[in-house]
Design an enzyme around this catalytic site. Structure first.
Site, PDB file in Angstrom:
ATOM      1  N   GLU A 290      72.848  30.878  23.838  1.00  0.00           N
ATOM      2  CA  GLU A 290      72.589  31.076  25.198  1.00  0.00           C
ATOM      3  C   GLU A 290      74.003  30.813  26.093  1.00  0.00           C
ATOM      4  OE1 GLU A 290      69.546  28.608  26.746  1.00  0.00           O
ATOM      5  OE2 GLU A 290      68.227  28.846  25.343  1.00  0.00           O
TER       6      GLU A 290
ATOM      7  N   ARG B 198      66.981  37.751  21.331  1.00  0.00           N
ATOM      8  CA  ARG B 198      66.635  36.236  20.931  1.00  0.00           C
ATOM      9  C   ARG B 198      65.172  36.006  21.798  1.00  0.00           C
ATOM     10  NH1 ARG B 198      67.825  30.980  22.844  1.00  0.00           N
ATOM     11  NH2 ARG B 198      67.241  29.330  21.269  1.00  0.00           N
TER      12      ARG B 198
ATOM     13  N   GLU C 150      67.492  23.573  20.983  1.00  0.00           N
ATOM     14  CA  GLU C 150      67.892  22.389  21.719  1.00  0.00           C
ATOM     15  C   GLU C 150      66.989  21.119  21.486  1.00  0.00           C
ATOM     16  OE1 GLU C 150      68.202  23.303  26.069  1.00  0.00           O
ATOM     17  OE2 GLU C 150      70.099  24.897  25.390  1.00  0.00           O
TER      18      GLU C 150
ATOM     19  N   ASN D  27      74.075  26.745  22.575  1.00  0.00           N
ATOM     20  CA  ASN D  27      73.929  27.055  23.842  1.00  0.00           C
ATOM     21  C   ASN D  27      74.871  26.388  24.781  1.00  0.00           C
ATOM     22  OD1 ASN D  27      71.793  28.506  22.958  1.00  0.00           O
ATOM     23  ND2 ASN D  27      70.379  26.938  23.691  1.00  0.00           N
TER      24      ASN D  27
ATOM     25  N   TYR E 266      76.585  26.026  28.700  1.00  0.00           N
ATOM     26  CA  TYR E 266      76.249  26.102  30.265  1.00  0.00           C
ATOM     27  C   TYR E 266      77.420  25.540  31.229  1.00  0.00           C
ATOM     28  CZ  TYR E 266      71.784  28.156  29.476  1.00  0.00           C
ATOM     29  OH  TYR E 266      70.988  29.010  28.934  1.00  0.00           O
TER      30      TYR E 266
ATOM     31  N   HIS F 249      60.536  26.708  20.812  1.00  0.00           N
ATOM     32  CA  HIS F 249      61.327  26.616  21.997  1.00  0.00           C
ATOM     33  C   HIS F 249      60.668  25.803  22.977  1.00  0.00           C
ATOM     34  CE1 HIS F 249      64.802  28.336  24.647  1.00  0.00           C
ATOM     35  NE2 HIS F 249      64.286  27.286  25.386  1.00  0.00           N
TER      36      HIS F 249
HETATM   37  C1  GBH Z   1      68.310  25.869  28.305  1.00  0.00           C
HETATM   38  O1  GBH Z   1      68.327  24.531  28.489  1.00  0.00           O
HETATM   39  C2  GBH Z   1      67.138  26.120  27.642  1.00  0.00           C
HETATM   40  O2  GBH Z   1      67.252  26.567  26.366  1.00  0.00           O
HETATM   41  C3  GBH Z   1      66.318  27.471  28.592  1.00  0.00           C
HETATM   42  O3  GBH Z   1      65.029  27.378  28.032  1.00  0.00           O
HETATM   43  C4  GBH Z   1      66.854  27.172  29.936  1.00  0.00           C
HETATM   44  O4  GBH Z   1      66.245  28.012  30.713  1.00  0.00           O
HETATM   45  C5  GBH Z   1      68.201  27.315  29.991  1.00  0.00           C
HETATM   46  O5  GBH Z   1      69.119  26.597  29.333  1.00  0.00           O
HETATM   47  C6  GBH Z   1      68.606  27.149  31.512  1.00  0.00           C
HETATM   48  O6  GBH Z   1      68.541  25.876  32.126  1.00  0.00           O
HETATM   49  O7  GBH Z   1      70.245  17.556  31.684  1.00  0.00           O
HETATM   50  O8  GBH Z   1      71.125  16.252  33.528  1.00  0.00           O
HETATM   51  O9  GBH Z   1      72.283  16.119  31.354  1.00  0.00           O
HETATM   52  C7  GBH Z   1      69.765  23.919  29.040  1.00  0.00           C
HETATM   53  C8  GBH Z   1      69.603  22.687  29.292  1.00  0.00           C
HETATM   54  C9  GBH Z   1      71.043  22.218  30.887  1.00  0.00           C
HETATM   55  C10 GBH Z   1      70.323  20.475  29.118  1.00  0.00           C
HETATM   56  C11 GBH Z   1      72.294  21.381  31.122  1.00  0.00           C
HETATM   57  C12 GBH Z   1      71.682  19.676  29.576  1.00  0.00           C
HETATM   58  C13 GBH Z   1      73.022  18.901  31.583  1.00  0.00           C
HETATM   59  C14 GBH Z   1      72.677  18.427  32.760  1.00  0.00           C
HETATM   60  N1  GBH Z   1      70.930  21.731  29.764  1.00  0.00           N
HETATM   61  N2  GBH Z   1      71.939  19.970  31.048  1.00  0.00           N
HETATM   62  S1  GBH Z   1      71.418  16.950  32.418  1.00  0.00           S
END
Ligand code: GBH
Length: 454
Positions: free
Chosen positions: A360, A83, A172, A294, A296, A127
């Site tokens: 992701e 991707r 996102e 996605n 995390y 993106h």
């Molecule tokens: C993704 O964003 C992106 O698509 C990618 O480009 C990036 O490199 C990757 O993840 C790693 O960061 O923002 O304080 O509420 C993930 C974005 C991360 C947004 C966690 C929400 C929670 C903390 N997300 N975040 S906060």
């Protein structure tokens, strides 16, 4: 917490696909080549104080010049899918009008190279790298940007449609709107809650208009990627509020054709929502063939009197965001594999009928390259736990089709610059040497086995 799936042999369904994900601005570099114009991320990262270390994507992983070796490396690592995103400012430097053929040439070469190595391309059209000229006319707060995005989608499809099956519109939109326009952590760096809600709608309208273009042109599979989080905590009301502001504000318009009434009510002091016009929600809710998720980390919330709003969530006053005791990644994000099972089963239950793909999942850790090796056992454990959590969701009946790890290689981590390393492959930014980490070699075995060995 456990993933809900015991250690032991686990096999995924036949046809389940495995791969990695990247994004154009994070890896390509070549910021001024072949007719590319600046995006909002060029402007933002060149503005002192916006990105840690003053880093920019000017060179990044130099993937624009090294894509052949990068694709060969993916093939060596056994990847089945890849991707990547297309940089709008390479295709239409000013955000509208005729295509820049040299920009399209690059992605055609990349896609052909992927096919030559038996890797399935999955395209993300947006993106986060909006052409700066469009931002100068209002960016995503303007309805015009949604219309330009659909034209751009048609231009890209016109060149790549005969060789790409799977298209996703946005990555996102929560980040684009709330981090970009609502609190200014991301480009374009505006901190106006009202603008964030206008951006939400125009991003989604852009998705809807682009989907119509892609369908009309004959695209095989069209979808969107959302960053979703399972929300937990002691107070169901607080959970519902944050779930609305983070998850349902995107899921409901795309999959149910309406904005959640509680979210519209709660945000009235920021916006009257008058940017929503008749017919918009019909476009936005045109059926999708896949929903990219996605994931995390989960979100935990508690009601707390007097708590000011979290700047990334306008409307969240009175609610505190709390961290659990779990292990944290280098980003400070809690490692909770079971959150992925919870999220997937919830989406499948509340929004049935749409195939899901993990577009992701991954983690940054403080990797050390020693004697040509990165022993990133914490990343292996992170991925092992999350693969088991995805398998638990499959066992529970979730229609999950594939898994893309973030990221193929270390890259420009937005506001965090190059210090945070999410890659399966280590990048030495001085030499541009790529070194597969232990996790990459471990992942190759997962892919080969279509599952996990005890
Ligand atoms: C993704 O964003 C992106 O698509 C990618 O480009 C990036 O490199 C990757 O993840 C790693 O960061 O923002 O304080 O509420 C993930 C974005 C991360 C947004 C966690 C929400 C929670 C903390 N997300 N975040 S906060």
């Amino acid at each position: 917490e456990t993933s809900g799936e015991p250690a032991g042999d686990l096999t995924f369904p036949p046809g389940f696909f495995w791969g990695t994900a990247t994004a154009a601005y994070q890896i390509e570099g070549a910021a001024r080549e072949d007719g590319r114009a600046p995006s909002i991320w060029d402007t933002f990262s060149r503005t002192p104080g916006k990105v840690v270390g003053g880093h920019t994507g000017e060179v990044a992983c130099d993937h624009y010049h090294r894509y052949r070796e990068d694709v060969a490396m993916m093939a060596d690592l056994g990847m089945q899918a890849y991707r990547f995103s297309i940089a709008w400012p390479r295709i239409q430097p000013d955000g509208s009008g005729p295509a820049n053929p040299r920009g399209l040439d690059f992605y055609e070469r990349l896609v052909d190279e992927l096919h030559d190595h038996g890797i399935t391309p999955i395209v993300t059209l947006y993106h986060w790298d909006l052409p700066q000229s469009l931002e100068d006319r209002g960016g995503w707060t303007s309805r015009e940007t949604a219309e330009r995005f659909a034209e751009y989608a048609a231009v890209v499809y016109g060149r790549l449609g005969d060789r790409v099956q799977t298209w996703t519109t946005l990555n996102e939109p929560w980040c684009s709107s709330f981090l970009g326009y609502g609190c200014g952590i991301h480009a374009p760096g505006r901190a106006e809650p009202g603008a964030a809600f206008a951006a939400v709608h125009h991003l989604l309208l852009g998705h809807g208009l682009a989907t119509a273009e892609l369908r009309a042109a004959g695209a095989a599979q069209v979808g969107i990627t959302l960053n979703l989080a399972p929300i937990s905590g002691p107070d169901p009301e607080a959970i519902a509020i944050i779930d609305g502001l983070h998850n349902r504000i995107f899921l409901d318009p795309v999959l149910k054709g309406e904005y959640p009434a509680d979210v519209v009510e709660r945000t009235r002091r920021f916006t009257d929502w008058s940017f929503v016009r008749d017919g918009d929600l019909d476009l936005i809710s045109a059926p999708v063939d896949l929903l990219g998720i996605n994931y995390y980390s989960p979100t935990r919330v508690e009601t707390r009197a007097g708590q000011p709003a979290n700047p990334v969530h306008p409307g969240s006053e009175g609610i505190a965001f709390v961290q659990g005791e779990e292990e944290k990644t280098a980003m400070g994000w809690s490692v909770v594999p079971s959150g992925l099972t919870e999220l997937l089963t919830r989406v499948a239950r509340d929004y049935p009928g749409t195939p899901l793909v993990i577009t992701e999942n991954g983690a940054a850790f403080d990797d050390v390259l020693t004697d040509g090796r990165v022993a990133d056992e914490r990343r292996i454990a992170y991925l092992d736990g999350h693969f088991r959590a995805a398998h638990a969701a499959l066992t529970a009946g979730v229609d999950l089709r594939g898994y893309l790890v973030w990221s193929l290689m270390d890259n420009f981590e937005w506001a965090e610059g190059y210090a945070k390393r999410f890659g399966l492959v280590h990048v030495d930014y001085a030499s541009q040497r790529r070194t597969p980490k232990d996790s990459a070699l471990w992942y190759r075995e997962v892919i080969r086995n279509n599952g996990l060995r005890a």
